[in-house]
Design a protein around this motif. Sequence first.
Motif, PDB file in Angstrom:
ATOM      1  N   ALA A 203     -36.898 -16.158 -25.382  1.00  0.00           N
ATOM      2  CA  ALA A 203     -36.746 -16.502 -26.799  1.00  0.00           C
ATOM      3  C   ALA A 203     -36.650 -18.010 -27.017  1.00  0.00           C
ATOM      4  CB  ALA A 203     -35.515 -15.817 -27.378  1.00  0.00           C
ATOM      5  N   ASP A 204     -36.327 -18.757 -25.968  1.00  0.00           N
ATOM      6  CA  ASP A 204     -36.208 -20.211 -26.088  1.00  0.00           C
ATOM      7  C   ASP A 204     -37.584 -20.858 -26.148  1.00  0.00           C
ATOM      8  OD1 ASP A 204     -33.353 -20.471 -25.955  1.00  0.00           O
ATOM      9  OD2 ASP A 204     -33.481 -20.031 -23.806  1.00  0.00           O
ATOM     10  N   SER A 205     -37.739 -21.848 -27.005  1.00  0.00           N
ATOM     11  CA  SER A 205     -38.969 -22.629 -26.994  1.00  0.00           C
ATOM     12  C   SER A 205     -39.062 -23.398 -25.686  1.00  0.00           C
ATOM     13  CB  SER A 205     -38.988 -23.611 -28.165  1.00  0.00           C
ATOM     14  OG  SER A 205     -38.012 -24.628 -27.970  1.00  0.00           O
ATOM     15  N   ASP A 206     -40.258 -23.888 -25.358  1.00  0.00           N
ATOM     16  CA  ASP A 206     -40.420 -24.641 -24.116  1.00  0.00           C
ATOM     17  C   ASP A 206     -39.546 -25.887 -24.116  1.00  0.00           C
ATOM     18  OD1 ASP A 206     -42.203 -22.763 -23.244  1.00  0.00           O
ATOM     19  OD2 ASP A 206     -44.001 -23.988 -23.559  1.00  0.00           O
ATOM     20  N   ASP A 207     -39.445 -26.567 -25.249  1.00  0.00           N
ATOM     21  CA  ASP A 207     -38.624 -27.778 -25.299  1.00  0.00           C
ATOM     22  C   ASP A 207     -37.152 -27.459 -25.068  1.00  0.00           C
ATOM     23  OD1 ASP A 207     -40.840 -29.336 -25.738  1.00  0.00           O
ATOM     24  OD2 ASP A 207     -40.575 -29.467 -27.912  1.00  0.00           O
ATOM     25  N   VAL A 208     -36.679 -26.404 -25.686  1.00  0.00           N
ATOM     26  CA  VAL A 208     -35.281 -26.001 -25.499  1.00  0.00           C
ATOM     27  C   VAL A 208     -35.047 -25.567 -24.057  1.00  0.00           C
ATOM     28  CG1 VAL A 208     -33.561 -24.253 -26.103  1.00  0.00           C
ATOM     29  CG2 VAL A 208     -34.871 -25.405 -27.903  1.00  0.00           C
ATOM     30  N   ALA A 209     -35.991 -24.807 -23.518  1.00  0.00           N
ATOM     31  CA  ALA A 209     -35.850 -24.346 -22.130  1.00  0.00           C
ATOM     32  C   ALA A 209     -35.819 -25.522 -21.163  1.00  0.00           C
ATOM     33  CB  ALA A 209     -36.995 -23.398 -21.778  1.00  0.00           C
ATOM     34  N   GLY A 210     -36.639 -26.535 -21.418  1.00  0.00           N
ATOM     35  CA  GLY A 210     -36.642 -27.712 -20.556  1.00  0.00           C
ATOM     36  C   GLY A 210     -35.307 -28.419 -20.563  1.00  0.00           C
ATOM     37  N   GLU A 211     -34.711 -28.578 -21.730  1.00  0.00           N
ATOM     38  CA  GLU A 211     -33.393 -29.210 -21.804  1.00  0.00           C
ATOM     39  C   GLU A 211     -32.333 -28.355 -21.109  1.00  0.00           C
ATOM     40  OE1 GLU A 211     -32.718 -32.201 -22.707  1.00  0.00           O
ATOM     41  OE2 GLU A 211     -34.721 -32.693 -23.463  1.00  0.00           O
ATOM     42  N   LYS A 212     -32.469 -27.043 -21.225  1.00  0.00           N
ATOM     43  CA  LYS A 212     -31.527 -26.153 -20.531  1.00  0.00           C
ATOM     44  C   LYS A 212     -31.688 -26.265 -19.019  1.00  0.00           C
ATOM     45  CE  LYS A 212     -30.652 -22.626 -24.079  1.00  0.00           C
ATOM     46  NZ  LYS A 212     -30.706 -21.172 -24.399  1.00  0.00           N
ATOM     47  N   LEU A 213     -32.917 -26.494 -18.547  1.00  0.00           N
ATOM     48  CA  LEU A 213     -33.137 -26.700 -17.120  1.00  0.00           C
ATOM     49  C   LEU A 213     -32.379 -27.934 -16.633  1.00  0.00           C
ATOM     50  CD1 LEU A 213     -34.601 -26.177 -14.411  1.00  0.00           C
ATOM     51  CD2 LEU A 213     -36.505 -27.553 -15.300  1.00  0.00           C
ATOM     52  N   VAL A 214     -32.511 -29.035 -17.344  1.00  0.00           N
ATOM     53  CA  VAL A 214     -31.826 -30.263 -16.942  1.00  0.00           C
ATOM     54  C   VAL A 214     -30.310 -30.054 -16.946  1.00  0.00           C
ATOM     55  CG1 VAL A 214     -31.394 -32.674 -17.546  1.00  0.00           C
ATOM     56  CG2 VAL A 214     -33.710 -31.730 -17.736  1.00  0.00           C
ATOM     57  N   ALA A 215     -29.801 -29.392 -17.977  1.00  0.00           N
ATOM     58  CA  ALA A 215     -28.363 -29.112 -18.038  1.00  0.00           C
ATOM     59  C   ALA A 215     -27.915 -28.243 -16.864  1.00  0.00           C
ATOM     60  CB  ALA A 215     -28.020 -28.432 -19.363  1.00  0.00           C
ATOM     61  N   ALA A 216     -28.738 -27.256 -16.511  1.00  0.00           N
ATOM     62  CA  ALA A 216     -28.398 -26.371 -15.390  1.00  0.00           C
ATOM     63  C   ALA A 216     -28.386 -27.136 -14.072  1.00  0.00           C
ATOM     64  CB  ALA A 216     -29.392 -25.211 -15.321  1.00  0.00           C
TER      65      ALA A 216
END
Length: 386
Positions: free
Chosen positions: A312-325
């Motif tokens: 459900a996350d957009s690619d941009d949101v998912a990318g930021e979540k990757l960095v946070a993870a």
Amino acid sequence: MIATILTPAIMELGGGAIAGAASVLHRLGVRRPLVVTDPWMRDSGTVERLLAPLRDAGFQPGLFADTVPDPTVTVVEQGAALLREGGYDGMLALGGGSPIDTAKAMGVLAANGGAMRDYKVPNPIPLAGPPLVAIPTTAGTGSEVTRFTVITDAATDEKMLIASPLLVPSAAIIDYELTLSCPPRLTADTGIDALTHAIEAYVSAKANPFSDSMALAAMGRIAPYIRTAVAEPGNRVAREAMMLGATLAGMAFSNASVALVHGMSRPIGAFFHVPHGLSNAMLLPAVTHWSLPGAPARYADCARAIGAADVADSDDVAGEKLVAALRDLNTDLKVPSPKTYGIDPARWNGLLETMAAQALASGSPANNPRVPDVATMVALYRESWG
């Protein structure tokens, strides 16, 4: 695009697989093997888990147990001389990435002569060394399945990348039980190294459908289990998942190449003797964040593969979540920054331009979704200082 896929001809996978080493040697036609390992493996008695069954099977194996972390030209030359003069027709490398990388380089010199620097990327390796059976004891480097070795020239403090299809081991014995004694710090550093391999292979300019499948599968095994493997060293489920994940990640990057993190990481290891996986971990969040605009969909896939984002996350949101993870993982696994590791700040700052130039010369940054110049890498080193 046509992808050339390279893997060992034989892979033995599973707990207790080391017991089948003699059978693997027979299948390769090796009669007089040289075991390459490090002093700890010898002094702890671990190497006897390999030597004893070989002797029982009628082999008279030799032993070279002088490998060092961040293998050096000097040690490789010593090992190559023993390999040639001892009449050995094959090798078994037992240990982490260092013994395996050392054995690969020994084979190069034994078969071709010359100096190690003669085979630094992009120079070719004309002749294959003797058959090599790689037996990893850490879940990280993936060297047991790759076409790379990295050797340090102590005279110049340069980690030389050497690459060739001839460096892929003839066989790999992947026995997760050998990792049960790995201490938490080593487990964490090698585990993040493997995760970096998988992420960089997936976003590499040389990615292909085969490497993609290996990379995503690796992320899906490493991410859920790395914290457990660090906290519970005896957890066999976690250890097995990490070992398979590391091998899959090795197959991914061997067939797609690594990128900017590894390019920038090698000089940190060479100049400051930071373990390779740890120097990768120091850089991974900052380099990933800078690289996101170059491949947002690819980084989003990585986020979903490690469970940091969902569909459900957009690619941009998912990318930021990757960095946070990735930042959270470093925190949880107590990864120090270069500053908190204890690197001298004056020497660090004085070497930034040199490190960036060496990183660029290695070729790895050219595989990155965003290709940096020296000034950009200097800025990323500064950001990662801590």
